[in-house]
Enzyme design. Sequence first.
Site, PDB file in Angstrom:
ATOM      1  N   LYS A  73      37.628  21.295  -9.828  1.00  0.00           N
ATOM      2  CA  LYS A  73      38.882  22.053  -9.905  1.00  0.00           C
ATOM      3  C   LYS A  73      38.710  23.570 -10.030  1.00  0.00           C
ATOM      4  O   LYS A  73      39.635  24.272 -10.434  1.00  0.00           O
ATOM      5  CB  LYS A  73      39.798  21.552 -11.040  1.00  0.00           C
ATOM      6  CG  LYS A  73      39.998  20.069 -11.092  1.00  0.00           C
ATOM      7  CD  LYS A  73      40.258  19.437  -9.755  1.00  0.00           C
ATOM      8  CE  LYS A  73      41.590  19.804  -9.146  1.00  0.00           C
ATOM      9  NZ  LYS A  73      41.660  19.303  -7.734  1.00  0.00           N
ATOM     10  N   HIS A 134      29.613  18.711  -7.134  1.00  0.00           N
ATOM     11  CA  HIS A 134      30.018  19.117  -8.484  1.00  0.00           C
ATOM     12  C   HIS A 134      28.843  18.931  -9.446  1.00  0.00           C
ATOM     13  O   HIS A 134      29.025  19.069 -10.663  1.00  0.00           O
ATOM     14  CB  HIS A 134      31.184  18.265  -8.979  1.00  0.00           C
ATOM     15  CG  HIS A 134      32.483  18.503  -8.278  1.00  0.00           C
ATOM     16  ND1 HIS A 134      32.916  19.748  -7.897  1.00  0.00           N
ATOM     17  CD2 HIS A 134      33.465  17.636  -7.895  1.00  0.00           C
ATOM     18  CE1 HIS A 134      34.103  19.635  -7.305  1.00  0.00           C
ATOM     19  NE2 HIS A 134      34.447  18.374  -7.295  1.00  0.00           N
ATOM     20  N   SER A 164      43.916  22.420 -14.631  1.00  0.00           N
ATOM     21  CA  SER A 164      43.887  21.861 -13.282  1.00  0.00           C
ATOM     22  C   SER A 164      43.227  20.473 -13.284  1.00  0.00           C
ATOM     23  O   SER A 164      43.702  19.545 -12.621  1.00  0.00           O
ATOM     24  CB  SER A 164      43.134  22.827 -12.364  1.00  0.00           C
ATOM     25  OG  SER A 164      43.137  22.346 -11.052  1.00  0.00           O
TER      26      SER A 164
HETATM   27  P1  A3P Z   1      45.619  24.144  -9.560  1.00  0.00           P
HETATM   28  O1  A3P Z   1      45.583  22.717 -10.011  1.00  0.00           O
HETATM   29  O2  A3P Z   1      45.534  25.114 -10.686  1.00  0.00           O
HETATM   30  O3  A3P Z   1      46.756  24.444  -8.658  1.00  0.00           O
HETATM   31  P2  A3P Z   1      39.186  22.051  -6.204  1.00  0.00           P
HETATM   32  O4  A3P Z   1      39.328  22.338  -4.749  1.00  0.00           O
HETATM   33  O5  A3P Z   1      37.923  22.518  -6.806  1.00  0.00           O
HETATM   34  O6  A3P Z   1      39.540  20.629  -6.481  1.00  0.00           O
HETATM   35  O7  A3P Z   1      40.273  22.956  -6.944  1.00  0.00           O
HETATM   36  C1  A3P Z   1      41.651  22.712  -6.810  1.00  0.00           C
HETATM   37  C2  A3P Z   1      42.371  23.861  -7.464  1.00  0.00           C
HETATM   38  O8  A3P Z   1      42.246  25.020  -6.628  1.00  0.00           O
HETATM   39  C3  A3P Z   1      43.861  23.586  -7.603  1.00  0.00           C
HETATM   40  O9  A3P Z   1      44.284  24.403  -8.706  1.00  0.00           O
HETATM   41  C4  A3P Z   1      44.364  24.127  -6.276  1.00  0.00           C
HETATM   42  O10 A3P Z   1      45.732  24.400  -6.248  1.00  0.00           O
HETATM   43  C5  A3P Z   1      43.541  25.403  -6.175  1.00  0.00           C
HETATM   44  N1  A3P Z   1      43.441  25.915  -4.812  1.00  0.00           N
HETATM   45  C6  A3P Z   1      43.093  25.253  -3.695  1.00  0.00           C
HETATM   46  N2  A3P Z   1      43.183  26.062  -2.631  1.00  0.00           N
HETATM   47  C7  A3P Z   1      43.599  27.253  -3.078  1.00  0.00           C
HETATM   48  C8  A3P Z   1      43.887  28.505  -2.457  1.00  0.00           C
HETATM   49  N3  A3P Z   1      43.782  28.656  -1.148  1.00  0.00           N
HETATM   50  N4  A3P Z   1      44.283  29.520  -3.239  1.00  0.00           N
HETATM   51  C9  A3P Z   1      44.398  29.375  -4.576  1.00  0.00           C
HETATM   52  N5  A3P Z   1      44.148  28.215  -5.223  1.00  0.00           N
HETATM   53  C10 A3P Z   1      43.751  27.170  -4.478  1.00  0.00           C
END
Ligand code: A3P
Length: 321
Positions: A73, A134, A164
């Site tokens: 996340k 991860h 998140s």
């Molecule tokens: P939130 O749950 O705070 O919205 P991962 O890809 O490591 O699983 O992380 C997911 C997190 O990154 C989520 O956070 C998601 O919304 C955010 N995320 C994914 N793409 C993004 C982008 N282009 N800009 C900002 N945040 C992004």
Amino acid sequence: MTVLAKEEVSSRIAMEKTLKYSQTVEKAGNLLFRFPLKKVRGIPLREPIAQNIESVWAFCPDPTDILIATYPKAGTTWAQEIVDLLLHNGDKEACKRGPIVLRSPFLEIFYPPPMLSGLDLLYQMSPPRIIKTHLAIQLIPEGFWEKKCKVIYVARNAKDNLVSYYHFDRMTLTQPEPGSWENYIQKFMNGDLGWGSWYDHVKGYWKEREKRNILYLFYEDLKENPQREVERIMQYLDLSVSDEVIARIVELTSFEVMKENPMTNYSFNPKNMFDQSISAFMRKGEVGDWVNHFSASQLKIFDENYEQQMEMANIPFRSNL
Ligand code: A3P
């Protein structure tokens, strides 16, 4: 006979791939459940991953492969999409060729058959592959260091990362039950969540970043100035794309665009894996959403504990912009 335009053909191929992937996951039915965690060298991992970790360690990358490492996340999907676009000179269609899970496989992921593992996917692809992990740094297959692969690490401030992850665990039906928010904070501080301690994870890569030539990025920097960070990634990967292409990549990887893009928003994961009616994968994409979750007393406990765990680490995290 009607001859289809190139874009139409690639869009249909992408649709077919996506459908096939979704159907396989759906068919897995109750083979998928909230997997318990099992420790590997002291780090809790989902059981199917822990059981197959030796084959992950045996993975031998190509020197051109790119590893994107994160604590869950922290902005993995965002970085994956940026790198894929950089490798394709900002070509929007190229990055719509399939769901992100197929374009950039998840190194250690294992599910019961008929679902493919990350390794199954990787062995079908030719380098340079964009590989997601991860795993904590000490669990990364040695081959990545031996082959001097490029490694991009994205770190996110602890409080937003925790929030998140909490919402992700609510909706991801292959992750352990998150339980109450109050208990979840405790599990995060104790390093009891999948992939272990956030504190050890971010410190592990930080300590090794120079010696192992790891590009260490922050989610908050990407949010603050995506153009600057995309350029940093480009330089690190020894690529050169025009300013116009950089601007396009920034636009295509904005939260708003990725949220609507079926190849990045995980709508391809059916409900038996991701129940996005509980919480969207592309949830908020903000810095500072933690203020909406922590009570004053939770914050006090968390911050005191943070000071202890991060003492001397000197990693310039920002919890607000
Ligand atoms: P939130 O749950 O705070 O919205 P991962 O890809 O490591 O699983 O992380 C997911 C997190 O990154 C989520 O956070 C998601 O919304 C955010 N995320 C994914 N793409 C993004 C982008 N282009 N800009 C900002 N945040 C992004």
